[in-house]
Design a protein around this motif. Structure first.
Motif, PDB file in Angstrom:
ATOM      1  N   LYS A 130      14.566 -38.923  51.596  1.00  0.00           N
ATOM      2  CA  LYS A 130      16.024 -38.848  51.685  1.00  0.00           C
ATOM      3  C   LYS A 130      16.411 -37.634  52.529  1.00  0.00           C
ATOM      4  CE  LYS A 130      17.046 -41.017  47.222  1.00  0.00           C
ATOM      5  NZ  LYS A 130      17.847 -40.904  45.977  1.00  0.00           N
ATOM      6  N   PRO A 131      17.548 -37.703  53.258  1.00  0.00           N
ATOM      7  CA  PRO A 131      17.973 -36.543  54.052  1.00  0.00           C
ATOM      8  C   PRO A 131      18.354 -35.378  53.141  1.00  0.00           C
ATOM      9  CG  PRO A 131      19.707 -38.209  54.005  1.00  0.00           C
ATOM     10  CD  PRO A 131      18.499 -38.830  53.369  1.00  0.00           C
ATOM     11  N   LEU A 132      17.668 -34.266  53.324  1.00  0.00           N
ATOM     12  CA  LEU A 132      17.952 -33.090  52.500  1.00  0.00           C
ATOM     13  C   LEU A 132      19.295 -32.487  52.889  1.00  0.00           C
ATOM     14  CD1 LEU A 132      16.881 -31.097  50.348  1.00  0.00           C
ATOM     15  CD2 LEU A 132      15.960 -29.734  52.221  1.00  0.00           C
ATOM     16  N   VAL A 133      20.066 -32.099  51.883  1.00  0.00           N
ATOM     17  CA  VAL A 133      21.367 -31.463  52.088  1.00  0.00           C
ATOM     18  C   VAL A 133      21.481 -30.315  51.095  1.00  0.00           C
ATOM     19  CG1 VAL A 133      23.869 -31.740  51.945  1.00  0.00           C
ATOM     20  CG2 VAL A 133      22.468 -33.570  52.894  1.00  0.00           C
TER      21      VAL A 133
ATOM     22  N   ASP B 249      31.912 -33.419  42.977  1.00  0.00           N
ATOM     23  CA  ASP B 249      31.968 -34.198  44.213  1.00  0.00           C
ATOM     24  C   ASP B 249      30.624 -34.864  44.521  1.00  0.00           C
ATOM     25  OD1 ASP B 249      34.478 -33.107  44.377  1.00  0.00           O
ATOM     26  OD2 ASP B 249      34.096 -31.900  46.172  1.00  0.00           O
ATOM     27  N   TRP B 250      29.536 -34.293  43.996  1.00  0.00           N
ATOM     28  CA  TRP B 250      28.227 -34.686  44.502  1.00  0.00           C
ATOM     29  C   TRP B 250      27.707 -36.014  43.975  1.00  0.00           C
ATOM     30  CZ3 TRP B 250      25.882 -32.849  48.683  1.00  0.00           C
ATOM     31  CH2 TRP B 250      26.512 -31.757  49.285  1.00  0.00           C
ATOM     32  N   THR B 251      28.291 -36.507  42.910  1.00  0.00           N
ATOM     33  CA  THR B 251      27.933 -37.867  42.482  1.00  0.00           C
ATOM     34  C   THR B 251      28.379 -38.872  43.535  1.00  0.00           C
ATOM     35  OG1 THR B 251      28.112 -37.261  40.147  1.00  0.00           O
ATOM     36  CG2 THR B 251      28.242 -39.612  40.702  1.00  0.00           C
TER      37      THR B 251
ATOM     38  N   CYS C 143      21.627 -39.008  49.984  1.00  0.00           N
ATOM     39  CA  CYS C 143      21.012 -37.738  50.358  1.00  0.00           C
ATOM     40  C   CYS C 143      20.236 -37.150  49.184  1.00  0.00           C
ATOM     41  CB  CYS C 143      22.071 -36.747  50.832  1.00  0.00           C
ATOM     42  SG  CYS C 143      23.154 -36.119  49.527  1.00  0.00           S
ATOM     43  N   PHE C 144      19.399 -36.177  49.506  1.00  0.00           N
ATOM     44  CA  PHE C 144      18.693 -35.395  48.491  1.00  0.00           C
ATOM     45  C   PHE C 144      19.441 -34.078  48.388  1.00  0.00           C
ATOM     46  CE2 PHE C 144      15.497 -32.804  46.506  1.00  0.00           C
ATOM     47  CZ  PHE C 144      14.756 -33.692  45.727  1.00  0.00           C
ATOM     48  N   ALA C 145      20.271 -33.931  47.366  1.00  0.00           N
ATOM     49  CA  ALA C 145      21.176 -32.785  47.236  1.00  0.00           C
ATOM     50  C   ALA C 145      20.471 -31.626  46.532  1.00  0.00           C
ATOM     51  CB  ALA C 145      22.421 -33.182  46.462  1.00  0.00           C
ATOM     52  N   MET C 146      20.389 -30.498  47.235  1.00  0.00           N
ATOM     53  CA  MET C 146      19.711 -29.303  46.723  1.00  0.00           C
ATOM     54  C   MET C 146      20.628 -28.106  46.949  1.00  0.00           C
ATOM     55  SD  MET C 146      15.740 -28.560  47.536  1.00  0.00           S
ATOM     56  CE  MET C 146      14.658 -28.016  46.212  1.00  0.00           C
TER      57      MET C 146
ATOM     58  N   LYS D 278      23.866 -34.059  38.508  1.00  0.00           N
ATOM     59  CA  LYS D 278      24.659 -34.453  39.682  1.00  0.00           C
ATOM     60  C   LYS D 278      23.897 -34.237  40.988  1.00  0.00           C
ATOM     61  CE  LYS D 278      28.875 -33.042  37.249  1.00  0.00           C
ATOM     62  NZ  LYS D 278      29.302 -34.405  36.870  1.00  0.00           N
ATOM     63  N   VAL D 279      22.747 -33.531  40.925  1.00  0.00           N
ATOM     64  CA  VAL D 279      22.007 -33.191  42.137  1.00  0.00           C
ATOM     65  C   VAL D 279      20.513 -33.467  41.937  1.00  0.00           C
ATOM     66  CG1 VAL D 279      23.690 -31.492  42.929  1.00  0.00           C
ATOM     67  CG2 VAL D 279      21.852 -30.773  41.386  1.00  0.00           C
ATOM     68  N   ASP D 280      19.736 -33.202  42.992  1.00  0.00           N
ATOM     69  CA  ASP D 280      18.306 -33.560  42.974  1.00  0.00           C
ATOM     70  C   ASP D 280      17.379 -32.354  42.907  1.00  0.00           C
ATOM     71  OD1 ASP D 280      18.655 -36.520  43.592  1.00  0.00           O
ATOM     72  OD2 ASP D 280      19.733 -35.594  45.259  1.00  0.00           O
TER      73      ASP D 280
END
Length: 427
Positions: free
Chosen positions: A122-125, A136-138, A146-149, A166-168
């Protein structure tokens, strides 16, 4: 300056052995790159690759009119350089929070690009803060895959556990010590535990000093041992990813990339101009190879290298410029900066075999230090009231195998104000 002085077992062996390979990125402020050409970006990326950095985390501010222009240049440059990755880091403090639809649009626009970094397919963000927008991140993840970090460091680990679904993963901005104590891994352990088994990105930074009145920023944190100590911590901690803070944040004095004069913020030229930090990168191949292999026995130093850093002005040189030790903005008690900025030279050497290290300030006595083992060795030498140019050498078997000189330690301060930034050089 040539930094490829290591021969080591191929890092791909480590990547193949691990379920998820390890990566090292450098934080890149796009707001300082509006006037930088694509050729200059390509040059910076080649230099970063040469130091074993995998890519840039692109800090972007939603009110910066040049954001999209710089992103286009950066992704084009990375594609041309090849084997160099980028990911977006949405800055929620500089220019205010990002609207959800713009975050979604920006991620979706760049995620198909060949230079976009993917983590777990997944695109890291990432972010710089944004604790008021955790909900917001859901939606963002649903619409971008995306891969939310994020960096939500101001939440604290306990509060982060309430929003981690809500994040990864998580990226900590907690890279500097508070007060007179050295930085420990206590915060990293707390954050890694708070992720509940999700990936953790560990920060490392060599320094911190800022004096930008237009942004109400004027403080320093203790940083003399950070570059060597934190990489030692990373070697043993073995986080999933590492982010260097920073490549080009000149205003905060922790840049390790080349200084582009057009990118220096107003007011920072006094302590940045003619003060490169490139030599800090000379240690990166060893540090990064150590982290990625998790086994220094697989690394062989083939070039003796000495790196030094120190402040150019002793503590009694001039005005402190209103600079505080610690940051009241972060709720920390202000201290006299002289308690955190010691009058010392800091030296790190990579040696093939045990060696002697010589250091001299001006015409003062030569200090002899002993590097007792091959690999990395660190030292400090007090100013002891001495002034003048600095000289260093690595000596083994009565032969000089490396030599370096540094600019003067002087009580002549620009505008009468002590420069709390670091002078950095190498053999």
């Amino acid at each position: 300056m040539v930094f490829l002085f290591l021969v080591y077992v191929m890092l791909m062996l480590n990547a193949a052995a691990a379920a998820t390979p390890k990566y090292v990125f450098a934080h890149y402020i796009t707001g300082n790159a509006a006037h930088i050409t694509q050729d200059q970006l390509e040059s910076d990326m080649k230099i970063a690759k040469h130091a074993f950095i995998d890519g840039f985390a692109l800090n972007i501010a939603q009110q910066d009119q040049n954001t999209d222009f710089v992103l286009q240049k950066a992704y084009a440059a990375a594609e041309k350089v090849g084997d160099f990755s980028l990911f977006l880091s949405f800055d929620y403090l500089s220019g205010g929070p990002w609207p959800v639809d713009r975050v979604v649009d920006t991620i979706n626009r760049y995620k198909p690009h060949p230079a976009q970094f993917y983590y777990n397919k997944k695109p890291l963000v990432s972010t710089f803060e944004g604790v008021g927008n955790t909900n917001d991140w859901t939606e963002i993840r649903n619409k971008t895959d995306c891969f939310a970090m994020p960096d939500w460091t101001s939440l604290g680990p306990e509060s982060f556990t309430n929003v981690r679904d809500k994040v990864d993963g998580f990226f900590s901005w907690d890279a500097w010590p508070f007060g007179t104590e050295n930085k420990s891994t206590e915060g990293d352990e707390a954050w890694a535990n708070a992720t509940g088994g999700k990936p953790y990105m560990m920060p490392v930074s060599p320094w911190f000093y800022t004096n930008l009145p237009q942004w109400n920023k004027n403080w320093l944190w203790k940083g003399a041992h950070l570059w060597t100590q934190r990489w030692e911590d990373i070697y043993y901690f073995q986080p999933d990813l590492v982010q260097i803070i920073s490549w080009n944040d000149y205003g905060e004095s922790h840049y390790i990339g080349p200084v582009h004069e057009d990118g220096i913020p107003q007011g920072a030229s006094r302590y940045v101009q003619d003060n490169p930090h490139d030599a800090w990168r000379a240690l990166l191949p060893y540090f990064i190879a150590s982290y990625k292999t998790a086994n220094r026995s697989r690394i062989r130093v083939v070039r003796d290298t000495l790196v030094f850093w120190y402040r150019p002005n002793p503590n009694d040189s001039g005005s402190d410029g209103g600079t505080t030790g610690n940051s009241p903005q972060h709720g920390q008690p202000a201290m006299d900066p002289r308690l955190l900025a010691e009058d010392k030279i800091y030296i790190a050497v990579l040696v093939k075999e045990p060696s002697f290290i010589l250091a001299q300030i001006g015409d003062g006595p030569i200090v002899s230090l002993e590097a007792q083992h091959s690999g990395i060795n660190s030292f400090e030498v007090p100013f002891d009231g001495q002034l003048g140019n600095t000289t260093f050498a690595i000596v083994r078997d009565d032969k000089e195998v490396a030599y370096a000189t540094g600019p003067p330690i002087t009580k002549e301060c620009v505008d009468g104000t002590i420069n709390w930034n670091a002078v950095v050089g190498s053999s």
